[in-house]
Write an enzyme that holds these catalytic residues in place. Structure first.
Site, mmCIF file in Angstrom:
data_model
loop_
_atom_site.group_PDB
_atom_site.id
_atom_site.type_symbol
_atom_site.label_atom_id
_atom_site.label_comp_id
_atom_site.label_asym_id
_atom_site.label_seq_id
_atom_site.Cartn_x
_atom_site.Cartn_y
_atom_site.Cartn_z
ATOM 1 N N LYS A 1 25.058 -6.315 120.909
ATOM 2 C CA LYS A 1 24.991 -7.945 121.750
ATOM 3 C C LYS A 1 23.986 -8.573 121.138
ATOM 4 C CE LYS A 1 23.799 -8.210 126.172
ATOM 5 N NZ LYS A 1 22.634 -9.020 126.280
ATOM 6 N N ASN A 2 22.805 -7.762 121.360
ATOM 7 C CA ASN A 2 21.366 -8.616 121.367
ATOM 8 C C ASN A 2 21.113 -8.885 119.865
ATOM 9 O OD1 ASN A 2 21.190 -8.530 123.914
ATOM 10 N ND2 ASN A 2 19.701 -6.943 124.153
ATOM 11 N N VAL B 1 7.943 -4.425 130.682
ATOM 12 C CA VAL B 1 8.297 -5.518 129.896
ATOM 13 C C VAL B 1 8.961 -6.853 130.853
ATOM 14 C CG1 VAL B 1 10.125 -6.542 128.339
ATOM 15 C CG2 VAL B 1 9.055 -4.253 127.853
ATOM 16 N N ARG C 1 21.418 -16.395 129.718
ATOM 17 C CA ARG C 1 19.917 -16.973 129.417
ATOM 18 C C ARG C 1 19.930 -17.059 127.913
ATOM 19 N NH1 ARG C 1 14.650 -16.765 130.038
ATOM 20 N NH2 ARG C 1 13.328 -16.129 128.269
ATOM 21 N N ARG D 1 11.788 -14.931 133.776
ATOM 22 C CA ARG D 1 12.354 -15.015 132.319
ATOM 23 C C ARG D 1 12.011 -16.512 132.038
ATOM 24 N NH1 ARG D 1 17.364 -11.637 131.254
ATOM 25 N NH2 ARG D 1 16.564 -11.612 129.305
ATOM 26 N N PRO D 2 10.817 -17.137 132.240
ATOM 27 C CA PRO D 2 10.396 -18.597 131.636
ATOM 28 C C PRO D 2 10.652 -18.661 130.090
ATOM 29 C CG PRO D 2 8.568 -17.304 132.290
ATOM 30 C CD PRO D 2 9.745 -16.327 132.663
ATOM 31 N N ASP E 1 15.523 -1.858 127.791
ATOM 32 C CA ASP E 1 16.926 -1.885 128.093
ATOM 33 C C ASP E 1 17.586 -0.538 128.334
ATOM 34 O OD1 ASP E 1 17.573 -4.992 126.061
ATOM 35 O OD2 ASP E 1 16.997 -4.667 128.245
ATOM 36 N N ASP F 1 8.340 -20.467 128.488
ATOM 37 C CA ASP F 1 6.901 -21.186 127.921
ATOM 38 C C ASP F 1 6.269 -20.714 126.703
ATOM 39 O OD1 ASP F 1 6.670 -18.613 129.125
ATOM 40 O OD2 ASP F 1 4.486 -18.782 129.677
ATOM 41 N N ARG G 1 29.503 -7.900 130.615
ATOM 42 C CA ARG G 1 28.625 -8.778 129.958
ATOM 43 C C ARG G 1 28.070 -7.935 128.749
ATOM 44 N NH1 ARG G 1 23.822 -11.063 132.726
ATOM 45 N NH2 ARG G 1 23.638 -11.424 130.481
ATOM 46 N N CYS H 1 16.801 -14.485 136.391
ATOM 47 C CA CYS H 1 17.726 -13.250 136.836
ATOM 48 C C CYS H 1 17.117 -12.375 137.675
ATOM 49 C CB CYS H 1 18.544 -12.747 135.630
ATOM 50 S SG CYS H 1 17.477 -11.958 134.378
HETATM 51 C C1 EPZ Z 1 15.749 -10.004 124.837
HETATM 52 O O1 EPZ Z 1 15.464 -10.803 125.785
HETATM 53 C C2 EPZ Z 1 17.144 -9.270 125.165
HETATM 54 N N1 EPZ Z 1 18.104 -10.208 125.202
HETATM 55 C C3 EPZ Z 1 16.951 -8.400 126.519
HETATM 56 O O2 EPZ Z 1 17.866 -7.664 126.880
HETATM 57 C C4 EPZ Z 1 15.615 -7.527 126.483
HETATM 58 O O3 EPZ Z 1 15.562 -6.692 127.464
HETATM 59 C C5 EPZ Z 1 14.479 -8.181 125.798
HETATM 60 O O4 EPZ Z 1 14.750 -9.190 124.729
HETATM 61 C C6 EPZ Z 1 13.256 -7.339 125.615
HETATM 62 O O5 EPZ Z 1 13.574 -6.533 124.506
HETATM 63 C C7 EPZ Z 1 18.656 -10.664 124.292
HETATM 64 O O6 EPZ Z 1 18.208 -10.232 123.114
HETATM 65 C C8 EPZ Z 1 19.875 -11.533 124.412
HETATM 66 P P1 EPZ Z 1 11.670 -11.425 125.750
HETATM 67 P P2 EPZ Z 1 14.404 -11.991 125.853
HETATM 68 O O7 EPZ Z 1 11.477 -12.956 125.398
HETATM 69 O O8 EPZ Z 1 14.395 -12.898 124.748
HETATM 70 C C9 EPZ Z 1 8.486 -12.796 129.240
HETATM 71 C C10 EPZ Z 1 19.871 -7.120 127.992
HETATM 72 O O9 EPZ Z 1 20.039 -6.380 128.789
HETATM 73 N N2 EPZ Z 1 8.738 -14.108 128.639
HETATM 74 O O10 EPZ Z 1 11.261 -10.491 124.762
HETATM 75 O O11 EPZ Z 1 14.806 -13.146 126.917
HETATM 76 C C11 EPZ Z 1 9.942 -12.372 129.593
HETATM 77 O O12 EPZ Z 1 9.953 -12.766 130.968
HETATM 78 C C12 EPZ Z 1 18.797 -7.954 127.956
HETATM 79 O O13 EPZ Z 1 20.488 -7.013 127.043
HETATM 80 C C13 EPZ Z 1 7.667 -15.232 129.034
HETATM 81 O O14 EPZ Z 1 7.150 -14.950 129.881
HETATM 82 O O15 EPZ Z 1 13.099 -11.343 126.014
HETATM 83 C C14 EPZ Z 1 9.842 -10.937 129.784
HETATM 84 O O16 EPZ Z 1 9.115 -10.433 130.877
HETATM 85 C C15 EPZ Z 1 17.713 -7.925 129.251
HETATM 86 N N3 EPZ Z 1 8.015 -16.332 128.474
HETATM 87 C C16 EPZ Z 1 9.069 -10.438 128.569
HETATM 88 O O17 EPZ Z 1 8.235 -11.847 128.056
HETATM 89 C C17 EPZ Z 1 8.700 -16.584 127.429
HETATM 90 O O18 EPZ Z 1 8.911 -17.704 127.100
HETATM 91 C C18 EPZ Z 1 9.902 -10.295 127.401
HETATM 92 O O19 EPZ Z 1 10.829 -11.293 127.239
HETATM 93 C C19 EPZ Z 1 9.683 -15.598 127.010
HETATM 94 C C20 EPZ Z 1 9.564 -14.362 127.600
#
Ligand code: EPZ
Length: 419
Positions: free
Chosen positions: A24-25, A331, A96, A125-126, A309, A128, A401, A120
């Site tokens: 999915k990812n 994470v 998201r 999950r900002p 995950d 920034d 999902r 969520c």
């Molecule tokens: C991806 O989410 C995956 N989703 C997530 O899978 C996965 O857990 C995550 O990467 C980490 O591997 C998809 O690929 C669709 P991040 P993503 O940006 O891109 C913080 C599942 O169950 N952050 O690597 O949203 C964030 O809040 C899902 O399949 C900021 O602070 O993850 C988190 O704490 C859940 N600011 C950390 O970084 C930002 O601008 C990692 O987030 C972006 C992220």
């Protein structure tokens, strides 16, 4: 909360061979990347999950023509008539990952209008890191709650060094999509390089993007004028593979996931071996469960560390292993909520901030529990397979999902599971 639920009963040891669906990812960012070209694209091994169907809706809303053969996991996406750069807030709030079209819409139209994706339960999950990167690349970001109006006026050459303070998967993907079609050279430092990100980068390269991956965790992109349509087969889902292996680890038995790519999940597999399970990786992944599993601790982190995950399902395996383990989630700031549900089933868990201390017990007991995210739903299904009696898992829309008939695969292996 939908009142759909899954009914899971204590199951006998699992035996047999299964195939994992597409990741999915990987599918979601790759579908977003198709906006970068104007043509007929074909994606194979696309999982038939709610998130994928949601991304299809989003692309159709932008003007794409889509045919999804759900039986054969075959997706055709014609992007030639995409004429809209605005994503409705009701679409953004459903998933998201919709934020991933910001980069590709900006690349195609030099503008985009997207709403702030809903946070969520696992965290705020900002975005920034995404916005800081776009600003650095000369994009103008106007915030009109709940929308972001982003425009790129710079007709000149971009020449940027984007330093991600955290290897964010989504930010890496969003910024890479934008950089592909902008004249000049962009490097992304401290980029995410999860297997799903690498599959996504493969698709961009197949389209004609000029991308080099350098050490340490650096992606270099030289912008090109145009990108072509593409045909691609999505990699298997290592997260579904991990869930299948953990179901066997707790139920005992011996299973073979024939299309698993073990090199994507070394740390996770090493932890299974430390528990005493036999893991063989020369043809997919075979697991022969030990009757006396030893509890192991682990800490989640960016790839190639232990994947966040798989934290929830792996924590369940510790609940019924021998000994004490400490599990640390680094994470997401709030991704231990499944422990509350597991405690209802008799699990001995204490929470200290982002750490869970688990003392293994002989039995869990079936009861009614609530899933709080996709991976928590997988954890609760696994706990139901090993718990005495029957477990009713609510909030099962999360399961749909993230997975394509995973319950069918588990049933085929002998699991006692029904919708
Ligand atoms: C991806 O989410 C995956 N989703 C997530 O899978 C996965 O857990 C995550 O990467 C980490 O591997 C998809 O690929 C669709 P991040 P993503 O940006 O891109 C913080 C599942 O169950 N952050 O690597 O949203 C964030 O809040 C899902 O399949 C900021 O602070 O993850 C988190 O704490 C859940 N600011 C950390 O970084 C930002 O601008 C990692 O987030 C972006 C992220």
């Amino acid at each position: 909360m939908s009142n759909e639920y899954i009914l899971v009963k204590q199951s006998k040891p699992l035996y047999g061979t299964v195939k994992a669906s597409g990741a999915k990812n990987a599918a979601l960012p790759i579908m977003a990347a198709l906006i970068l070209n104007s043509g007929k694209n074909v994606l194979k091994n696309i999982p038939n999950s709610t998130d994928v169907k949601q991304m299809i809706k989003l692309l159709e809303d932008l003007g794409a023509k889509i045919f999804f053969d759900t039986k054969n996991n075959y997706l055709e996406v014609d992007t030639s008539e995409i004429n809209n750069f605005e994503v409705k807030s009701e679409i953004m709030n459903k998933m998201r990952a919709s934020i991933l079209v910001m980069g590709s819409l900006l690349a195609r139209f030099n503008k985009a209008k997207v709403a702030m994706p809903g946070g969520c339960l696992i965290g705020a999950r900002p975005i920034d890191f995404h916005l800081k990167g776009f600003l650095k690349m000369g994009v103008n970001v106007k915030e009109q709650i709940p929308f972001f109006d982003v425009t790129f006026m710079n007709k000149g050459v971009v020449n940027n060094k984007i330093i991600l303070e955290y290897p964010s998967v989504g930010a890496t993907e969003n910024l890479a999509m934008f950089a592909c079609l902008k004249k000049g050279r962009t490097i992304i430092i401290n980029a995410a390089l999860e297997p799903e990100v690498l599959d996504f980068l493969d698709v961009l390269k197949k389209m004609g993007a000029q991308i080099n991956i350098k050490l340490p965790a650096t992606i270099e992109i030289i912008g090109v004028e145009k990108l072509n349509s593409v045909e691609h087969e999505i990699i298997p889902d290592r997260l579904e593979v991990g869930t299948l292996l953990l179901a066997c680890a707790v139920c005992k038995g011996e299973i073979h996931v024939e299309n698993a790519q073990s090199e994507q999940m070394d740390v996770f597999l090493e932890k299974l071996k430390e528990m005493g399970h036999e893991v063989e990786c020369n043809d997919g992944i075979k697991l022969k469960a030990t009757d006396l599993p030893v509890a192991v601790g682990f800490k989640t982190g960016p790839h190639p560390g232990f994947p966040t995950d798989l934290q929830a399902p792996m924590l369940v395996a510790q609940c019924v292993a021998n000994g004490r383990s400490i599990i640390e989630e680094t994470v997401f700031e709030n991704r231990l909520m499944h422990t509350i549900e597991l405690q209802k089933m008799g699990a001995q868990i204490k929470i200290y901030g982002n750490k869970a201390q688990v003392n293994g017990v002989e039995y869990l007991y079936g009861t009614e529990v609530i899933a709080t995210d996709i991976r928590a739903s997988a954890a609760l299904v696994i706990s139901g397979l090993v718990a005495k009696g029957e477990t009713k898992i609510l909030g099962i829309h999360h399961w749909k999902r993230g997975y394509d008939k995973l319950e069918e695969k588990l049933k085929k292996l002998g699991a006692n599971i029904s919708f």
